[in-house]
Design a protein around this motif. Structure first.
Motif, PDB file in Angstrom:
ATOM      1  N   MET A   1      57.506  71.876  24.804  1.00  0.00           N
ATOM      2  CA  MET A   1      57.484  70.877  23.750  1.00  0.00           C
ATOM      3  C   MET A   1      58.841  70.186  23.776  1.00  0.00           C
ATOM      4  O   MET A   1      59.798  70.732  24.308  1.00  0.00           O
ATOM      5  CB  MET A   1      57.315  71.535  22.387  1.00  0.00           C
ATOM      6  CG  MET A   1      56.048  72.337  22.271  1.00  0.00           C
ATOM      7  SD  MET A   1      55.890  72.943  20.632  1.00  0.00           S
ATOM      8  CE  MET A   1      55.368  71.497  19.790  1.00  0.00           C
ATOM      9  N   PRO A   2      58.903  69.053  23.204  1.00  0.00           N
ATOM     10  CA  PRO A   2      60.209  68.376  23.165  1.00  0.00           C
ATOM     11  C   PRO A   2      61.215  69.180  22.352  1.00  0.00           C
ATOM     12  O   PRO A   2      60.840  69.968  21.484  1.00  0.00           O
ATOM     13  CB  PRO A   2      59.897  67.037  22.492  1.00  0.00           C
ATOM     14  CG  PRO A   2      58.426  66.865  22.627  1.00  0.00           C
ATOM     15  CD  PRO A   2      57.850  68.234  22.641  1.00  0.00           C
ATOM     16  N   ASP A   3      62.447  68.938  22.643  1.00  0.00           N
ATOM     17  CA  ASP A   3      63.558  69.503  21.879  1.00  0.00           C
ATOM     18  C   ASP A   3      63.732  71.008  22.041  1.00  0.00           C
ATOM     19  O   ASP A   3      64.176  71.673  21.114  1.00  0.00           O
ATOM     20  CB  ASP A   3      63.447  69.153  20.389  1.00  0.00           C
ATOM     21  CG  ASP A   3      63.446  67.674  20.155  1.00  0.00           C
ATOM     22  OD1 ASP A   3      62.808  67.241  19.199  1.00  0.00           O
ATOM     23  OD2 ASP A   3      64.086  66.961  20.949  1.00  0.00           O
ATOM     24  N   ILE A   4      63.333  71.529  23.137  1.00  0.00           N
ATOM     25  CA  ILE A   4      63.643  72.939  23.348  1.00  0.00           C
ATOM     26  C   ILE A   4      64.499  73.090  24.596  1.00  0.00           C
ATOM     27  O   ILE A   4      64.481  72.265  25.500  1.00  0.00           O
ATOM     28  CB  ILE A   4      62.375  73.816  23.465  1.00  0.00           C
ATOM     29  CG1 ILE A   4      61.490  73.372  24.629  1.00  0.00           C
ATOM     30  CG2 ILE A   4      61.604  73.812  22.159  1.00  0.00           C
ATOM     31  CD1 ILE A   4      60.334  74.308  24.890  1.00  0.00           C
ATOM     32  N   LEU A   5      65.222  74.165  24.585  1.00  0.00           N
ATOM     33  CA  LEU A   5      66.152  74.420  25.670  1.00  0.00           C
ATOM     34  C   LEU A   5      65.410  75.168  26.782  1.00  0.00           C
ATOM     35  O   LEU A   5      64.711  76.144  26.521  1.00  0.00           O
ATOM     36  CB  LEU A   5      67.299  75.279  25.144  1.00  0.00           C
ATOM     37  CG  LEU A   5      68.566  75.323  25.991  1.00  0.00           C
ATOM     38  CD1 LEU A   5      69.209  73.948  26.054  1.00  0.00           C
ATOM     39  CD2 LEU A   5      69.517  76.343  25.417  1.00  0.00           C
ATOM     40  N   VAL A   6      65.559  74.703  28.019  1.00  0.00           N
ATOM     41  CA  VAL A   6      64.870  75.354  29.129  1.00  0.00           C
ATOM     42  C   VAL A   6      65.817  75.543  30.307  1.00  0.00           C
ATOM     43  O   VAL A   6      66.863  74.896  30.408  1.00  0.00           O
ATOM     44  CB  VAL A   6      63.648  74.524  29.601  1.00  0.00           C
ATOM     45  CG1 VAL A   6      62.527  74.594  28.599  1.00  0.00           C
ATOM     46  CG2 VAL A   6      64.053  73.091  29.899  1.00  0.00           C
ATOM     47  N   ASP A   7      65.409  76.440  31.153  1.00  0.00           N
ATOM     48  CA  ASP A   7      66.091  76.629  32.424  1.00  0.00           C
ATOM     49  C   ASP A   7      65.298  75.887  33.487  1.00  0.00           C
ATOM     50  O   ASP A   7      64.079  76.038  33.556  1.00  0.00           O
ATOM     51  CB  ASP A   7      66.077  78.119  32.784  1.00  0.00           C
ATOM     52  CG  ASP A   7      67.408  78.752  32.508  1.00  0.00           C
ATOM     53  OD1 ASP A   7      67.406  79.945  32.184  1.00  0.00           O
ATOM     54  OD2 ASP A   7      68.432  78.035  32.605  1.00  0.00           O
ATOM     55  N   ILE A   8      65.982  75.116  34.270  1.00  0.00           N
ATOM     56  CA  ILE A   8      65.272  74.424  35.334  1.00  0.00           C
ATOM     57  C   ILE A   8      65.688  75.066  36.644  1.00  0.00           C
ATOM     58  O   ILE A   8      66.886  75.175  36.935  1.00  0.00           O
ATOM     59  CB  ILE A   8      65.639  72.930  35.396  1.00  0.00           C
ATOM     60  CG1 ILE A   8      65.553  72.325  33.997  1.00  0.00           C
ATOM     61  CG2 ILE A   8      64.752  72.181  36.353  1.00  0.00           C
ATOM     62  CD1 ILE A   8      66.187  70.971  33.913  1.00  0.00           C
ATOM     63  N   HIS A   9      64.752  75.530  37.381  1.00  0.00           N
ATOM     64  CA  HIS A   9      65.137  75.912  38.743  1.00  0.00           C
ATOM     65  C   HIS A   9      64.195  75.295  39.736  1.00  0.00           C
ATOM     66  O   HIS A   9      63.073  75.750  39.936  1.00  0.00           O
ATOM     67  CB  HIS A   9      65.245  77.426  38.933  1.00  0.00           C
ATOM     68  CG  HIS A   9      64.382  78.231  38.042  1.00  0.00           C
ATOM     69  ND1 HIS A   9      63.288  78.892  38.473  1.00  0.00           N
ATOM     70  CD2 HIS A   9      64.454  78.464  36.713  1.00  0.00           C
ATOM     71  CE1 HIS A   9      62.724  79.507  37.456  1.00  0.00           C
ATOM     72  NE2 HIS A   9      63.399  79.270  36.366  1.00  0.00           N
ATOM     73  N   LYS A  10      64.649  74.233  40.269  1.00  0.00           N
ATOM     74  CA  LYS A  10      63.902  73.534  41.294  1.00  0.00           C
ATOM     75  C   LYS A  10      64.184  74.210  42.634  1.00  0.00           C
ATOM     76  O   LYS A  10      65.237  74.809  42.837  1.00  0.00           O
ATOM     77  CB  LYS A  10      64.329  72.068  41.356  1.00  0.00           C
ATOM     78  CG  LYS A  10      63.940  71.314  40.099  1.00  0.00           C
ATOM     79  CD  LYS A  10      63.935  69.822  40.354  1.00  0.00           C
ATOM     80  CE  LYS A  10      63.349  69.136  39.132  1.00  0.00           C
ATOM     81  NZ  LYS A  10      62.938  67.769  39.418  1.00  0.00           N
ATOM     82  N   ALA A  11      63.219  74.076  43.473  1.00  0.00           N
ATOM     83  CA  ALA A  11      63.382  74.702  44.778  1.00  0.00           C
ATOM     84  C   ALA A  11      64.619  74.150  45.472  1.00  0.00           C
ATOM     85  O   ALA A  11      64.825  72.933  45.520  1.00  0.00           O
ATOM     86  CB  ALA A  11      62.150  74.459  45.636  1.00  0.00           C
ATOM     87  N   GLY A  12      65.380  75.050  46.006  1.00  0.00           N
ATOM     88  CA  GLY A  12      66.567  74.638  46.741  1.00  0.00           C
ATOM     89  C   GLY A  12      67.701  74.178  45.846  1.00  0.00           C
ATOM     90  O   GLY A  12      68.713  73.683  46.313  1.00  0.00           O
ATOM     91  N   GLU A  13      67.581  74.339  44.588  1.00  0.00           N
ATOM     92  CA  GLU A  13      68.669  73.935  43.696  1.00  0.00           C
ATOM     93  C   GLU A  13      69.031  75.110  42.805  1.00  0.00           C
ATOM     94  O   GLU A  13      68.229  76.001  42.554  1.00  0.00           O
ATOM     95  CB  GLU A  13      68.231  72.761  42.830  1.00  0.00           C
ATOM     96  CG  GLU A  13      68.148  71.442  43.581  1.00  0.00           C
ATOM     97  CD  GLU A  13      67.664  70.347  42.657  1.00  0.00           C
ATOM     98  OE1 GLU A  13      66.859  69.520  43.111  1.00  0.00           O
ATOM     99  OE2 GLU A  13      68.098  70.351  41.477  1.00  0.00           O
ATOM    100  N   ASP A  14      70.208  75.032  42.309  1.00  0.00           N
ATOM    101  CA  ASP A  14      70.593  76.052  41.342  1.00  0.00           C
ATOM    102  C   ASP A  14      69.865  75.807  40.030  1.00  0.00           C
ATOM    103  O   ASP A  14      69.477  74.691  39.727  1.00  0.00           O
ATOM    104  CB  ASP A  14      72.103  75.981  41.097  1.00  0.00           C
ATOM    105  CG  ASP A  14      72.835  76.602  42.258  1.00  0.00           C
ATOM    106  OD1 ASP A  14      74.017  76.298  42.427  1.00  0.00           O
ATOM    107  OD2 ASP A  14      72.184  77.374  42.999  1.00  0.00           O
ATOM    108  N   SER A  15      69.744  76.873  39.332  1.00  0.00           N
ATOM    109  CA  SER A  15      69.106  76.665  38.029  1.00  0.00           C
ATOM    110  C   SER A  15      70.101  76.038  37.063  1.00  0.00           C
ATOM    111  O   SER A  15      71.305  76.200  37.177  1.00  0.00           O
ATOM    112  CB  SER A  15      68.571  77.990  37.481  1.00  0.00           C
ATOM    113  OG  SER A  15      69.655  78.827  37.209  1.00  0.00           O
ATOM    114  N   ASP A  16      69.573  75.364  36.169  1.00  0.00           N
ATOM    115  CA  ASP A  16      70.405  74.607  35.242  1.00  0.00           C
ATOM    116  C   ASP A  16      69.703  74.618  33.883  1.00  0.00           C
ATOM    117  O   ASP A  16      68.488  74.759  33.813  1.00  0.00           O
ATOM    118  CB  ASP A  16      70.522  73.167  35.741  1.00  0.00           C
ATOM    119  CG  ASP A  16      71.770  72.498  35.190  1.00  0.00           C
ATOM    120  OD1 ASP A  16      72.113  71.417  35.682  1.00  0.00           O
ATOM    121  OD2 ASP A  16      72.369  73.067  34.230  1.00  0.00           O
TER     122      ASP A  16
END
Lengths: 1034, 177
Positions: free
Chosen positions: A930-945
């Protein structure tokens, strides 16, 4: 005989008008009167005769003579006798056949006048017409004739006429008949006169008895004759009678009506309210200040409509432009103003009353009012109900309470019959007993028996109706039964003499009404609530395709609050401008993409009506009409865009909400379910699908137990067809058969429980290729068909309730969306074994079709499913075997689940319980982002952010990088995202379950549960941590 | 006026609630169903204070629902004509003002406001005396007398007056703050 006197007087006024008619009568009288036998008709006046004495007769005669003189003076050549005849025609309403009678009647009338009045009148006439040119012989002759006849009557009818005798006077079959003859319009009188002349010329061979032309009847004259042939003969050759016009016979019963004179007995007295009938003041309210019955004049008090400018220039002798159309508005005369304009104002004392009047150009003014003397004819006293405005105006200059009572008397005169009812509280407003309160015991004709608390008074006490007024006290709840506000109800807030101030129930506005117009009532109405097909608070489509809610009904018009969210726009429309009523049941999404249906409570969070809250009454084109009882304008209706509202009342969110048509809702969502690949998209998309799923869950939860279930039709032309129920109405259900929706009787369908086929899937997801029995027999088959899995998920959704997601989340360490996302991908099946654990249960679930089993259980088995807690706990333990993601292992339980395979019984078996759970894993995608929530993004080949979701649409999330969302914005698939678990005291957003969308504070963590204080209602809820996400204010 | 009374209600309970917590379920459902409702006879049910008795459940044919007759004690609030109440002003307009005493909405017409108080429109509409010493505006607390009540299915609406001795503003948070 006051009535007769009045009529007589009227006649006096109408000389000129009815002259022709009279003459005709007269002629006839002369011709046949003397010889013709006297008819019963004459007895009509017997009593009158009896009362008379010769002295009065004499007076009468004189009177007539002088009147005759007047007639002559009135530039009309006619004999005095004709005048009499005229009178006779007017007065005698029953038989026109004999002129004699008429004359008699006339005489009688006068005879019964009060002597003094008659003397007055005679004097008046004498004074006025003493110098009339009428010669004395005529008068004497007349006198002689009259006396002759009169004495004759005297002998014959010296007894009292009873009702029966009166009755006997009515025309019978033996009497001459009345024929209606069509003539040229406007020539009625002429025709009558011509016939008269003809009669004179031809004498007795003209066999008609009389001819009558009525002023109020155009195009026709009446001819009295025994036979139609006689009439034809008489009218032969008449210029203004069309040759072959049909002659109509007046039925005997209606004969009297033809010549009946409407009773014009106006009892004008001082202080009566009247309305002007003609002239500049037409329609204006006036108050009678003096009545001159003799002269038929009445002096009334009016609010002048005088254009001082025009008057001034006129007096100066200047040319005044004649503007007929312009009527000056009523305004009190200001003498000083007039003087300033050099209008001569004389101050005079009226010799009769002793009052001073200002005289301007012949008009009399006093206290700003115009005093005008007019003919009685030019005012009407009937049905005069002064409005408050008018009364107020009249009371303005001279503030005395008495004037009110003058108004009252008129009001009372117009009271309906049966005005007072037993038990009414009344107050005496006139006479010695003024202000005595009591209750009506009994109502006689004129008198009302009242019971009062006062000691020493006769009980019950008889009081004249006119001295009574209804009595109310503040706080009484009343209903208005007549007048402009008829039908309204309200509570009395103030009583001011006979005027009540009522607080209307509907509008919460003050309404002023007369006490006479209301009755006590506990009924609560909104006044008129319906015009045509449209009722108050209906949503209607207007001609110009705009729409709105009816917020008020006025006379023949509706006040409509238009569906314009920006500002309240009210339009007044007529019935014909309304195209139709909008009754579609639709639902929309709120600000947080929650589903809003009619009756949901919503709060407006943006726009002009921010902060308002109330149940939704109508939804149309994304516009909500919300009813807020605290909102006093527009009958409590607020118009708002759906996106600027949020649903409130979390507890209602799940099951009860979606009582609307699930199919229609379904189709509102992004992808239509029948497309096999679409479920995948749903899962990816998350949000939209979630709503859909909930919608279906809700469907089962409510009263519509059949809605959405797949049924088989047992009887009728559609026998054997299957399809989901899309609508239930009474004894009928609407079933969607592939393409077609048909209506069948309720008992012509069978639930699918017994059929034990997943026909639901088949029909809904267009999987016709698979035989219904197939999946259950061949467990492996579904594995191979990912389509089917995805298809299965939505079904699950239907069953699933938000709480269950929660139950599951902790046990799915992998981010669930990914599971399901991959689930739909056939390729992933073989290659990525780690995803398999999730999938088999889905299939397992599907094979035995518990869906149908569940669905078809009437009596709200869905609501069962909807009850979060029970199931939550039940399932929480069950799924553990699945936890280790060992490939293949889950197979075992799931395959076992096929074995019991008894449909219907399945939901109860633990195996199924497990199975039921499984799709949840897949379906969890919806609960997530949902909008306005904090998430971890880990795309392939990238560090998570870390990042903050800004927007979720169509399966992708727009994520702003950085813990506060301040960084770059990237697009990410849900599979690349993972929610950052919140910590204690964080603000959290609930991303799944019943409270989805709510914002709260995590006040504690208990194992896998979080204790959340929801900000909206400050409720403390224990929720799974997995559905809590850290909230970041955007 | 508040009353503590015993009322009875037939509760229908779904079988899924059966178990150890049946009674609790029943009570919580009762609370959900009853609290905040309004009836003409008893007024608003403010709170349930206790359960007197839960009768024997009766299974309803066809549905599986079970009906329990429940007797419960509750506090009800019912305004009466002539009652003096203290209420918070919620809205002021030219016709008078609305006030709320709990769930009850009360309207005080301008005719029932002392004659020396005048309506002042503006940002914060209020009624005030000519010397400005008394001011009725939103959020104000007033003591009023109910002169009439109207009972609907879902609410009770009253008309009140402050045109009497000892009635009127008792506390104005706006002015004290």
């Amino acid at each position: 005989m006051p009535r007769h006197r009045d009529e007589d007087d009227d006649v006096d006024e109408e000389y000129a008008g009815s002259e022709l008619e009279e003459e005709e009568e007269e002629v006839e009288g002369r011709g046949g009167g003397g010889s013709s036998s006297r008819k019963r008709g004459r007895s009509n006046f017997i009593d009158d005769y009896a009362e008379e004495d010769s002295e009065e007769d004499e007076e009468d005669d004189e009177d007539y003579a002088s009147r005759g003189g007047k007639g002559g003076a009135a530039k009309r050549k006619k004999s005095s006798a004709s005048i009499f005849l005229d009178d006779q025609a007017r007065v005698d309403d029953e038989d026109e056949e004999e002129e004699e009678e008429g004359e008699d009647d006339f005489i009688v009338d006068n005879g019964t006048d009060l002597p003094d009045e008659r003397v007055d009148r005679r004097r008046y006439h004498e004074r006025r017409f003493l110098s009339g040119e009428e010669n004395d012989e005529d008068v004497e002759d007349l006198e002689r004739r009259i006396q002759e006849r009169f004495s004759r009557h005297h002998e014959e009818y010296d007894e009292e006429a009873t009702d029966v005798e009166q009755q006997a006077l009515l025309p019978s079959v033996r009497d001459p008949k009345l024929w209606m003859v069509k003539c040229a319009i406007g020539r009625e009188r002429e025709v009558a006169v011509c016939l008269m002349q003809k009669f004179i010329d031809r004498g007795s061979d003209l066999q008609i008895r009389s001819v009558v032309a009525l002023d109020h009847l155009k195009n026709y004259i009446y001819v009295e004759a025994d036979k139609e042939a006689h009439v034809k003969e008489a009218i032969k050759g008449m210029r203004n009678i069309y040759a072959n016009q049909k002659i109509l016979l007046v039925p005997i019963r209606e004969m009297t009506d033809v010549l009946a004179v409407e009773s014009k007995a106006i009892d004008l007295s001082r202080d009566t309210w009247v309305r002007m009938k003609i002239g500049t003041y037409k329609g204006d309210l006036a108050k009678v200040v003096d009545v001159d019955n003799v002269r038929q004049r009445v002096t009334v008090k009016l609010i002048p409509r005088i254009d001082l400018q025009a008057l001034a220039s006129k007096l100066d002798g200047r040319e005044v432009a004649k503007k007929k159309a312009f009527v000056p508005p009523p305004r009190f005369m200001n003498i000083d103003e007039a003087r300033e304009m050099h209008i001569r104002v004389e101050r005079r004392r009226d010799s009769m009353t002793g009052d001073y009047f200002e005289n301007i150009a012949g008009m009399l003014f006093k206290d700003g009012f115009l005093y005008k003397t007019v003919s009685l004819k030019s005012v009407t006293a009937q049905n005069v109900t002064p409005t408050f405005d008018e009364l107020e105006k009249f009371n303005k200059p001279s503030e005395n309470g008495e004037s009110d009572f003058g108004g009252l008397s008129t009001l009372f005169a117009n009271r309906k019959k049966g005005h007072f009812m037993k038990g009414d509280a009344v107050i005496v407003i006139k006479g010695d007993l003024k202000n005595l309160k009591g209750w009506v015991e009994k109502v006689d004709e004129e008198n009302v028996l009242i019971r009062s608390e006062m000691k020493g008074l006769p009980d019950p006490l008889a009081v004249n109706e006119k001295e009574l007024c209804k009595y109310f006290e503040p706080g009484n709840h009343v209903k208005v039964v007549s007048g402009t506000h008829e039908g309204a109800t309200g509570m009395v807030v103030k009583v001011d003499q006979h005027v009540l101030i009522i607080l209307s129930d509907t509008t919460k506005e003050h309404v002023r009404v007369f006490a006479d117009h209301v009755v006590e009532s506990s009924e609560v109405t909104t006044g008129v609530t319906k015009i045509g097909d449209y009722e108050l608070h209906d949503l209607v489509l207007l001609d110009n395709l705009s729409f709105g809610v009816i917020i008020r009904l006025e006379n023949e018009a509706f006040q409509i609050l238009k569906g314009v969210p920006d500002r309240p726009e009210v339009a007044l429309v007529k019935l014909r401008e309304i195209k139709c009523k909008l009754e579609r049941k639709i639902s929309v999404q709120d600000h947080y993409k929650n589903v809003i249906a009619v009756k949901d409570d919503v709060r407006v969070i943006e726009g002009p009506s921010k902060g308002k809250q109330g149940p939704v009454r109508h939804i149309y084109k994304g516009v909500l009409f919300i009813y807020d009882r605290h909102h006093l304008e527009h009958a409590g209706f607020i118009c708002a865009k759906c996106t600027s509202c949020v649903v409130v009342g979390g507890s209602r969110s799940g099951a009860n909400r979606n009582s609307g048509d699930s199919m229609s809702r379904f189709s509102n969502f992004k992808a239509p379910a029948p497309v096999p690949s679409s479920p995948r998209r749903f899962q990816r998309g998350g949000m939209g699908y979630n709503s859909g799923g909930r919608g279906r869950g809700g469907r089962g939860g409510g009263d519509n137990s059949l809605l959405g279930t797949t049924v088989k039709i047992r009887l009728g032309p559609f026998k054997g067809y299957r399809g989901p129920v899309v609508e239930e109405k009474g004894n009928s259900v609407r079933v969607e058969l592939e393409m077609k929706i048909v209506t069948v009787a309720r008992d012509a369908i069978s639930d699918n429980v017994s059929v034990s086929t997943p026909s639901r899937d088949t029909s809904r997801y267009s999987m016709g290729s698979e035989t219904p029995m197939h999946p259950s027999r061949t467990p492996l088959h579904p594995y191979m068909t990912p389509m089917r899995d995805s298809g299965a998920t939505p079904i699950h959704d239907g069953m699933r309730t938000p709480m269950r997601d929660r139950a599951w989340n902790p046990y799915t360490p992998m981010s669930p969306p990914r599971d399901s996302w991959e689930d739909g991908n056939p390729g992933s099946w073989g290659t990525s074994p780690q995803y398999q654990p999730g999938s088999p249960p889905s299939r397992a679930y599907e094979a035995p079709t518990p869906g149908s089993g569940w669905a078809s259980t009437p009596g709200g088995s869905y609501s069962d499913a909807g009850t979060p807690r029970d199931h939550g706990s039940a399932y929480a333990n069950a799924p553990s075997p699945y936890l280790p993601s060992t490939p293949g292992q889950p197979m075992t339980p799931s395959s076992t689940s096929y074995l019991p395979g008894t449909p219907g019984g399945q939901p109860m078996t633990p195996g199924t319980g497990l199975d039921v759970m499984s799709p949840v894993i897949g379906g969890d995608a919806e609960a997530w982002f949902m909008p306005d929530i904090l998430v971890d993004i880990h795309k392939a080949g990238e560090d998570s952010d870390v990042g903050v979701i800004r927007d979720v649409s169509d399966g992708t999330c727009k994520v702003s990088l950085g813990s506060s969302g301040g960084g770059d914005t990237v697009m990410a698939l849900p599979s690349e995202l993972e929610i950052v678990p919140p910590r204690k005291n964080d603000r959290v957003k609930i991303v799944g379950g019943q409270y989805r969308g709510s914002i709260g504070k995590l006040i504690g963590i208990d194992g896998s549960d979080g204790i959340v204080k929801i900000e909206d209602n400050l409720d403390v809820k224990i929720l799974d941590l997995a559905i809590l996400a850290k909230f970041v204010q955007s | 006026m508040f009353f503590h009374i015993v009322l009875e209600r037939n509760m229908q309970l779904h079988p899924r609630f059966f178990g150890r917590n049946l009674r609790e379920n029943l009570v919580s459902k009762l609370m959900k169903d009853v609290e905040g409702t309004c009836s003409g006879r008893h007024g608003f049910v403010v709170a349930i204070t206790g359960i007197e008795s839960v009768g024997k459940g009766l299974i309803r044919d066809g549905t599986g629902f079970v009906t329990f007759p429940v007797k419960y004690q509750c506090v009800v609030f019912r305004p009466f004509k002539g009652e003096i109440l203290e209420a918070v002003v919620t809205l002021v307009n030219k016709m008078g003002f609305f006030a709320e005493a709990g769930p009850v909405q009360i309207f005080v017409s301008k005719h029932l406001i002392p004659d020396d108080m005048e309506f002042q429109a503006g940002d914060m509409p209020h009624y005030t005396t000519s010397d400005g010493s008394v001011k009725i505006q939103k959020e104000c607390e007033v003591r009023l007398k109910i002169i009439g009540t109207r009972v609907d299915a879902t609410e009770i609406f009253c008309v009140g007056t402050i045109k009497d001795d000892f009635l009127g503003v008792i506390n104005d948070p706006a002015s004290t703050a």
